[in-house]
Write an enzyme that holds these catalytic residues in place. Structure first.
Site, PDB file in Angstrom:
ATOM      1  NE  ARG A  90       8.939  45.132  25.577  1.00  6.69           N
ATOM      2  CZ  ARG A  90      10.164  46.172  25.338  1.00  6.69           C
ATOM      3  NH1 ARG A  90      10.719  45.687  24.236  1.00  6.69           N
ATOM      4  NH2 ARG A  90      10.476  46.953  25.980  1.00  6.69           N
ATOM      5  CE  LYS A 108      -8.867  31.588  31.093  1.00  4.17           C
ATOM      6  NZ  LYS A 108      -9.759  31.193  32.180  1.00  4.17           N
ATOM      7  CD  GLU A 145     -10.923  20.077  33.636  1.00  2.15           C
ATOM      8  OE1 GLU A 145     -11.781  20.603  33.077  1.00  2.15           O
ATOM      9  OE2 GLU A 145     -10.524  20.789  34.520  1.00  2.15           O
ATOM     10  CE  LYS A 165      -9.363  25.560  27.215  1.00  8.35           C
ATOM     11  NZ  LYS A 165      -8.433  25.514  28.418  1.00  8.35           N
ATOM     12  CD  GLU A 184     -12.882  32.981  31.727  1.00 11.43           C
ATOM     13  OE1 GLU A 184     -11.844  32.338  31.642  1.00 11.43           O
ATOM     14  OE2 GLU A 184     -13.504  32.769  32.750  1.00 11.43           O
ATOM     15  NE  ARG A 209     -10.406  30.483  27.712  1.00 11.75           N
ATOM     16  CZ  ARG A 209      -9.333  30.493  27.295  1.00 11.75           C
ATOM     17  NH1 ARG A 209      -9.003  31.304  26.319  1.00 11.75           N
ATOM     18  NH2 ARG A 209      -8.385  29.741  27.751  1.00 11.75           N
ATOM     19  CG  ASN A 244     -14.615  28.835  34.489  1.00  7.67           C
ATOM     20  OD1 ASN A 244     -13.372  28.568  34.296  1.00  7.67           O
ATOM     21  ND2 ASN A 244     -14.794  30.162  34.137  1.00  7.67           N
ATOM     22  CG  HIS A 290     -13.341  24.629  36.776  1.00  9.63           C
ATOM     23  ND1 HIS A 290     -13.862  23.517  35.991  1.00  9.63           N
ATOM     24  CD2 HIS A 290     -12.112  24.460  36.516  1.00  9.63           C
ATOM     25  CE1 HIS A 290     -12.984  23.031  35.494  1.00  9.63           C
ATOM     26  NE2 HIS A 290     -12.006  23.425  35.776  1.00  9.63           N
ATOM     27  CG  HIS A 318     -11.125  27.038  41.505  1.00 13.55           C
ATOM     28  ND1 HIS A 318     -11.571  27.989  40.405  1.00 13.55           N
ATOM     29  CD2 HIS A 318     -10.261  26.352  40.730  1.00 13.55           C
ATOM     30  CE1 HIS A 318     -10.738  27.642  39.329  1.00 13.55           C
ATOM     31  NE2 HIS A 318     -10.142  26.586  39.554  1.00 13.55           N
ATOM     32  CG  HIS A 370      -7.926  21.392  38.848  1.00 10.51           C
ATOM     33  ND1 HIS A 370      -8.501  22.312  39.112  1.00 10.51           N
ATOM     34  CD2 HIS A 370      -8.306  21.292  37.411  1.00 10.51           C
ATOM     35  CE1 HIS A 370      -9.390  22.970  38.273  1.00 10.51           C
ATOM     36  NE2 HIS A 370      -9.233  22.257  37.159  1.00 10.51           N
TER      37      HIS A 370
END
Lengths: 376, 376
Positions: free
Chosen positions: A129, A151, A193, A234, A244, A248, A252, A255, A259, A274
């Site tokens: 955990r 993330k 990025e 960031k 987010e 946040r 993107n 993106h 994507h 990417h």
């Protein structure tokens, strides 16, 4: 480079209350990792999660540094590439952490690019955990983006990164020396990025990049500076909105289009990686903003010129092979997880460094824009 | 029971800052679930994770209640029993949540006993990096223990609950009517955890249980009262120490011995279920405390008498089949995840309702105690 001659590293704090941590950026950090970790934690044992490529190049030095600091090391090596980001490898890595008899205060180190950071962070977050967790990103993309902000996740049949956790590391060690082992294409992809942070809300940084990008690619002091500014950018956004629910989403930028292009090319890295998808996506976001009369076409042209200058693709026509029709790309966009209650949310811009979250963007306008782009 | 005649439910708040939530305890809550959830959330869709047994008895009523409140329901039904608490079922359930196209603000409902709560809570915590989550516990054990406090997880080859998350629900709905469908053995097993709260730090509650246990078993108003006190006890401990870095370990009273006995019987529920292991473990913890001159033997006898009175086992000799020797039981205890840096940490007591966390308990004393117990 020996320890004595290494310049002092740059430290960027990430302010998240009791989950705050430092990003340490500089030369020679693999050799100093043992001491950094021994100084900052009580861990007696670490598991290093890495892939075969990175482990082959750098694992021995990292292990040596940790052992010299009295820390026991268990390496957990997975196959390189996106296919390791699934439930099967997650189970393997998690069980290997438990096999190594790590206790809660011990540490899982993610030693690799974005895939390793996402996978190892997820495993660290669920083993017992929640174990200690340190990111040691080895790609430019991971150093400026995926290792910062917590993330983690894996891919499923339903899409990329749809399963995972927000799980913050307790330290990020970004050794800039390892970037010299990246292919030019991989380095460029990470640079997309870097440029993104300028385009979101730092127009001065974007202008600085236009002047100084050669130093970044050649490994001059500009490289560390660019990584530090990127991490700071960031970290600021993440500190404002860790999970987010608001700002946040600015990260993107480029993106949503990106994507869709990655899905359209079946995540085939020989066609598109990417960072390249993000580069094309950022140009499209600026062009679409211009088309919607939000921004000047000159700004879109300036973005395109700079990204083309560093060698990144800036148009869907540069992607090798056939692409599906615009209607299909729209479907991919609609399936994107950033869709809230069916409304189309996009990151658009009013100019260089003036991005914003646009809600209720009409799908019909996006579709006709994509149709135009495909015809050209 | 119709809605109009239902007594007002008891509400126990769990105070965890921005993760605070209510435990609602009472009759007729399955029938009222749709309204409770519609009043308290914006969810349009829910996935109900349940097992075949509970779904067969109660799913139709719950689905009807949710549909009547305008909430779309996707049932996700797994096999009953501990074997569903593994990586394979976790992947199946997580993918089913994504298949159902639930968004982040939508809700996963755990509708079942401890296994379902642990499994569904874990899946809710990782799908889209965290969905809405509601516990609807249907066993006494889940209502008084596992549904409260946010521990979720699965088992691996390395042990039980070694992989999981702290993931708090946003609401717990404990319908006391469903307890009438439990077997007497299952109900008694849950009662062991009720008694535990008295033994930890509520001597008056333990004395009340000694007088009122028949009403609890027969479904009188004492039942709701006992569940509410139990939830309040657990909520207090969890509010003080959500992630078990200190006081929360008190909740493990009886569990160190208990887990060793569960391991020794290979988690074969025909021989021993968790609550029975905890009952024996609590008696052992009191007897060991007496042997260490920490508590009076009279208190140990009082605990044994009460648990025997309600029909719970109180001695290792009541476990059917052979047990391994004391030395092997000691190994299981040492492997328990509550071992910190090799030191043996036990929950011991100075008397009824005076439990405390004892660190550095000598393993030799535990071993000779277990050897004595096995000889008798």
């Amino acid at each position: 480079m020996t320890e004595a001659s290494a310049a002092a590293p740059t430290i960027v704090p990430v302010k998240l209350g009791d989950r705050s941590y430092d990003i340490v950026i500089g030369s020679g950090l693999i050799e100093r990792a043992g001491r950094e970790i021994a100084d900052r934690t009580d861990a007696m044992r670490v598991a290093i999660v890495s892939d075969e490529t990175v482990a082959g190049l750098h694992l021995e030095r990292l292990t040596h540094s940790l052992n010299a600091a009295g820390v026991h090391v268990t390496p957990i090596i997975v196959a390189p590439g996106e296919k390791s980001k699934g439930f099967a490898t997650l189970e393997t890595v998690t069980n290997a952490i438990l096999s190594a008899r790590l206790e809660r205060g011990d540490i899982v180190i993610a030693f690799g690019g974005g895939v390793i950071g996402d996978l190892a962070g997820f495993a660290a977050g669920i083993a017992r955990r929640g174990m200690g967790f340190i990111q040691m990103p080895t790609s430019l993309l991971a150093q400026v983006d995926s290792s910062v902000g917590g993330k983690t996740g894996i891919n499923t049949i339903h899409g990329k990164n749809l399963v995972g956790l927000f799980y913050q590391p307790q330290l990020v060690l970004a050794d800039t020396d390892v970037l010299d082992t990246l292919s030019p294409r991989e380095f460029r992809a990470g640079y997309a990025e870097v440029a993104k942070y300028g385009l979101i809300d730092r127009p001065d940084f974007f202008a600085w990049l236009e002047k100084n990008w050669r130093g970044i690619f050649e490994g001059g002091p500009e490289r560390t500076e660019a990584i530090a500014v990127s991490c700071r950018s960031k970290a600021d956004v993440v500190a404002r909105d860790e999970r987010e629910t608001g700002d946040r989403a600015l990260l993107n930028l480029g993106h949503t289009f990106g994507h869709a292009l990655e899905t359209a090319t079946h995540y085939d890295s020989s066609r598109l990686v990417h960072g390249e998808a993000v580069a094309i996506g950022m140009v499209l976001a600026h062009q679409f903003s211009a088309k919607m009369n939000l921004a000047s076409p000159d700004d879109a042209a300036r973005v395109e010129t700079h990204l083309r200058m560093v060698g990144l693709p800036t148009s869907i026509h540069e992607i090798p092979g056939d692409l599906p029709p615009a209607g299909r790309l729209m479907e991919y966009i609609a399936q994107d997880k950033k869709v809230a209650r069916g409304a189309l949310t996009f990151i658009l811009t009013r100019g260089i460094g003036q991005s914003f979250i646009a809600k209720d963007v009409p799908a019909s306008a996006v579709l006709s824009f994509l149709q135009e782009k495909q015809q050209r």
